[in-house]
Design a protein around this motif. Structure first.
Motif, short mmCIF file in Angstrom:
data_model
loop_
_atom_site.label_atom_id
_atom_site.label_comp_id
_atom_site.label_asym_id
_atom_site.label_seq_id
_atom_site.Cartn_x
_atom_site.Cartn_y
_atom_site.Cartn_z
N ILE A 75 -3.83 -3.34 8.28
CA ILE A 75 -5.24 -3.57 8.11
C ILE A 75 -5.76 -2.30 8.02
CG2 ILE A 75 -7.22 -4.25 9.23
CD1 ILE A 75 -5.38 -6.81 10.24
N GLY A 76 -5.63 -1.25 8.82
CA GLY A 76 -6.15 -0.10 8.99
C GLY A 76 -5.97 0.79 7.86
N SER A 77 -4.77 0.83 7.35
CA SER A 77 -4.27 1.51 6.23
C SER A 77 -5.06 1.13 4.88
CB SER A 77 -2.65 1.39 5.91
OG SER A 77 -2.33 1.98 7.00
N CYS A 78 -5.09 -0.26 4.80
CA CYS A 78 -5.97 -0.97 3.67
C CYS A 78 -7.48 -0.35 3.69
CB CYS A 78 -5.85 -2.47 3.82
SG CYS A 78 -4.22 -3.02 3.47
N ILE A 79 -8.11 -0.39 4.80
CA ILE A 79 -9.40 -0.32 5.09
C ILE A 79 -9.55 1.36 4.54
CG2 ILE A 79 -11.23 0.18 6.56
CD1 ILE A 79 -10.30 -2.25 8.26
N TYR A 80 -8.68 2.17 5.11
CA TYR A 80 -8.72 3.53 4.66
C TYR A 80 -8.56 3.90 3.39
CZ TYR A 80 -8.14 8.65 5.74
OH TYR A 80 -8.41 9.99 6.07
N VAL A 168 -3.28 6.29 -3.43
CA VAL A 168 -1.88 6.10 -3.72
C VAL A 168 -0.97 6.24 -2.43
CG1 VAL A 168 -0.02 7.19 -5.16
CG2 VAL A 168 -2.44 7.05 -6.03
N ILE A 169 -1.26 7.19 -1.57
CA ILE A 169 -0.34 7.50 -0.44
C ILE A 169 -0.43 6.19 0.63
CG2 ILE A 169 0.05 8.66 1.67
CD1 ILE A 169 -0.51 11.11 0.15
N MET A 170 -1.46 5.63 0.77
CA MET A 170 -1.61 4.78 1.63
C MET A 170 -1.34 3.37 1.11
SD MET A 170 -3.00 6.34 4.25
CE MET A 170 -3.04 4.99 5.21
N VAL A 173 2.32 3.49 1.85
CA VAL A 173 2.40 3.21 3.23
C VAL A 173 2.82 1.71 3.45
CG1 VAL A 173 1.48 3.41 5.55
CG2 VAL A 173 1.70 5.36 4.08
N VAL A 174 1.48 1.04 3.03
CA VAL A 174 1.45 -0.52 3.13
C VAL A 174 2.83 -1.12 2.68
CG1 VAL A 174 0.39 -2.36 2.79
CG2 VAL A 174 -0.94 -0.46 3.49
N LEU A 175 3.19 -0.62 1.52
CA LEU A 175 4.55 -1.50 0.89
C LEU A 175 5.71 -1.29 1.66
CD1 LEU A 175 3.68 -0.58 -2.93
CD2 LEU A 175 3.44 -2.79 -1.78
N PHE A 176 5.91 0.04 2.45
CA PHE A 176 7.10 0.15 3.25
C PHE A 176 7.12 -0.12 4.51
CE2 PHE A 176 7.65 2.86 -0.78
CZ PHE A 176 9.05 2.52 -0.94
N THR A 177 5.98 -0.93 4.88
CA THR A 177 5.97 -1.19 6.66
C THR A 177 6.73 -2.03 6.97
OG1 THR A 177 3.98 -2.60 6.10
CG2 THR A 177 3.35 -0.27 6.87
N ARG A 178 7.22 -3.11 6.06
CA ARG A 178 8.34 -3.97 6.46
C ARG A 178 9.49 -3.55 7.20
NH1 ARG A 178 9.45 -7.02 0.97
NH2 ARG A 178 9.19 -4.78 0.29
N VAL A 179 9.82 -2.15 7.19
CA VAL A 179 10.90 -1.39 7.74
C VAL A 179 10.68 -1.22 9.44
CG1 VAL A 179 11.94 -0.60 5.91
CG2 VAL A 179 10.56 0.85 7.19
N ILE A 180 9.14 -1.12 9.70
CA ILE A 180 9.12 -0.89 11.14
C ILE A 180 8.93 -1.85 12.02
CG2 ILE A 180 6.86 0.09 12.49
CD1 ILE A 180 5.65 1.22 9.93
N ALA A 181 9.67 -1.96 13.16
CA ALA A 181 9.78 -2.88 14.05
C ALA A 181 8.67 -2.81 15.02
CB ALA A 181 10.90 -2.55 14.81
#
Length: 540
Positions: A75-80, A168-170, A173-181
């Motif tokens: 959520i924070g990444s999207c707002i940013y 673009v970077i954020m 980041v959001v697209l790859f957050t699924r690998v984070i436990a």
């Protein structure tokens, strides 16, 4: 994906958060022209970007515990990203303030505590120490790369592309957050609204008071705000002083409320008992001082290079390049040294180097840039910041249990961004206040005729703005002065800029010296030493 994929994703977000604090400084003169604004307005925007984060970081950390750390991170990444897009498209400084100082700041308060907590969720033992060191190095790299990225894009394209790149970077980041436990269970707690208000308003009052002291005065009123024709200076004392006192009082009430909530068995916004942990208290204090000095340095140096010497954004970035190189290099060196030296030893070496670098930079400030002395001073400053960045994150996070990592991540964010806010506000206030004093004295002692002096004094009654020295003759001509008088005024103004910069650098030295007092509680033993190494003496 390999085990370091998580820290790469989290590090990318951390890079963007920190980058924003330095990337705009080298672009100040260009943004001022592009948005038809002033250096003072940009100082306010820079200050409020970090102040928004400092004021609400504790709330962001607590929301991460309630929503789940990975969800808060997303959520924070999207707002940013939304804030970065608004900033990139800003038609004026008001939109820039909204997108950058407010919306990006709101996104960051969710992202930064989550980064620290998610590392604890995804790594253990030596890998966790390495991951925190990587995040520290990434933060250092962002500080170092900001001036180069900002300078290059501002000179050859537009400062707006910096924020497009962040979007673009954020998204990535959001697209790859699924690998984070996210292994920590969510907490079903009620967030205390009064705690949020007391901490946020208290911090805003303190920093706003410091920020406006250059205009309103510290204690004696100067240019006080006027509402409905009434000058606001209660009891003949500057509003800045009242704001700082009021802010301090609100923060004291905040601490008292946290203790009452804990005593009543309710969940506080932050467990103030954490400040009883000596190593954590020292680590946070040194972190705050480090960012105060960094923000002050990154505000002053571009002002000197661009406004006094007339450098463009890329030239400014290149002059800061020695700091960039040494910061990255010594972040790595500090990580390696941690296997041999204690964190306290490394931190103190960094602090002493920071004092020496400030002295070198003070000695190099002149109307003619002393390139070697300036470059060497920037290199030493970068080395100092790199050593500090390599240690403080792990010192702080290793002070508590895994269940408290989100809370400590929030505290780190508060001290980091409060330090940045205070650095920009305090050093900016010293710089602009010294400029006004030096300029007034210079005009009075100059060869300008009495009539010309009267015109200058009248035009600068509301304060002296930081403008490019090369623009002063044109400003003087518009004010009705002759060409010769304009040249004389330009000389006085340029010398006043240099004098005020020296005063500001001296203030930086004082802060760097004071920060040495904070490192007494940093651990004196080597952290993360292998058990067999620790047990060896007992085996004899």
């Amino acid at each position: 994906m390999n085990k370091w994929s998580v820290v790469a994703i989290l590090g990318s977000a951390q890079f963007v958060m920190v980058l924003d604090g330095t990337v705009m400084n080298v672009s100040i003169s260009t943004v001022v022209d592009d948005l038809d604004t002033t250096v003072t307005a940009m100082q306010t925007a820079i200050t409020f970007y970090t102040l928004t984060m400092a004021a609400l970081m504790l709330l962001g950390a607590k929301l991460g515990d309630v929503w789940g750390r990975r969800r808060a991170f997303v959520i924070g990444s999207c707002i940013y990203a939304v804030g970065s897009l608004i900033t990139a498209l800003s038609p004026n400084v008001q939109f820039l303030f909204l997108g950058w100082s407010i919306i990006e700041g709101l996104g960051a308060v969710l992202v930064i505590p989550a980064v620290a907590a998610l590392i604890a969720d995804n790594y253990e033992g030596a890998d966790r120490i390495t991951a925190y060191a990587i995040i520290g190095a990434v933060s250092g790299a962002a500080v170092a790369a900001g001036p180069l990225i900002g300078g290059f894009l501002t000179t050859y394209a537009s400062w707006r592309y910096v924020f497009i790149g962040e979007v673009v970077i954020m998204i990535g980041v959001v697209l790859f957050t699924r690998v984070i436990a996210d292994r920590t269970e969510r907490q079903a707690v009620r967030i205390d609204l009064w705690s949020v208000l007391l901490s946020a308003v208290g911090l805003v009052f303190v920093v706003l008071g410091m920020l406006q002291s250059k205009t309103w005065g510290w204690i004696t009123p100067l240019q006080s705000p006027v509402i409905a024709g009434v000058e606001i200076a209660p009891l003949g004392i500057s509003l800045s002083a009242w704001l700082i006192v009021a802010g301090g009082g609100l923060l004291a009430l905040f601490v008292r409320r946290q203790r009452r909530l804990s005593a009543a068995g309710r969940q506080p916004l932050v467990d103030v008992a954490l400040f009883g942990i000596t190593r954590l208290r020292s680590g946070l204090a040194v972190l705050g001082a480090q960012y105060t000095i960094t923000a002050g340095l990154f505000f002053m140096v571009p002002v000197y290079l661009q406004m006094t010497l007339g450098f463009d954004a890329l030239e400014t970035g290149l002059k800061i390049f020695p700091l960039s190189i040494s910061l990255i290099l010594f972040s790595i060196v500090g990580t390696r040294l941690a296997q041999l030296w204690s964190p306290r030893r490394i931190v103190r070496v960094g602090q002493i180097a920071l004092v020496l670098s400030s002295i070198l930079l003070l000695a190099s400030v002149d109307l003619e840039l002393q390139s070697f002395a300036f470059g060497f001073g920037m290199f030493v400053a970068g080395a100092a910041l790199g050593l500090l960045a390599s240690q403080l994150g792990n010192v702080n996070m290793s002070s508590v249990s895994e269940s408290q990592t989100s809370e400590v991540g929030g505290l780190q964010g508060v001290f980091q961004n409060l330090g940045s806010s205070l650095g920009t506000a305090l050093i900016g206030s010293v710089l602009i206040g010294a400029l006004a004093t030096s300029f007034a004295s210079g005009v009075a002692a100059s060869e300008l005729p009495a009539e010309a002096q009267s015109i200058v004094q009248e035009r600068t009654e509301a304060g002296v703005a930081i403008v490019p020295a090369a623009d002063v003759p044109g400003i003087a001509e518009d004010a009705g002065l002759s060409e010769a008088e304009g040249e004389e005024l330009s000389r006085v103004y340029t010398e006043s800029q240099v004098s005020s910069l020296r005063t500001a650098f001296f203030a930086l030295i004082a802060i760097a010296l004071a920060s040495l007092l904070f490192s007494r509680g940093i651990p004196a033993e080597v952290l993360g030493r292998r058990p067999e190494a620790e047990d060896a003496p007992a085996a004899k």
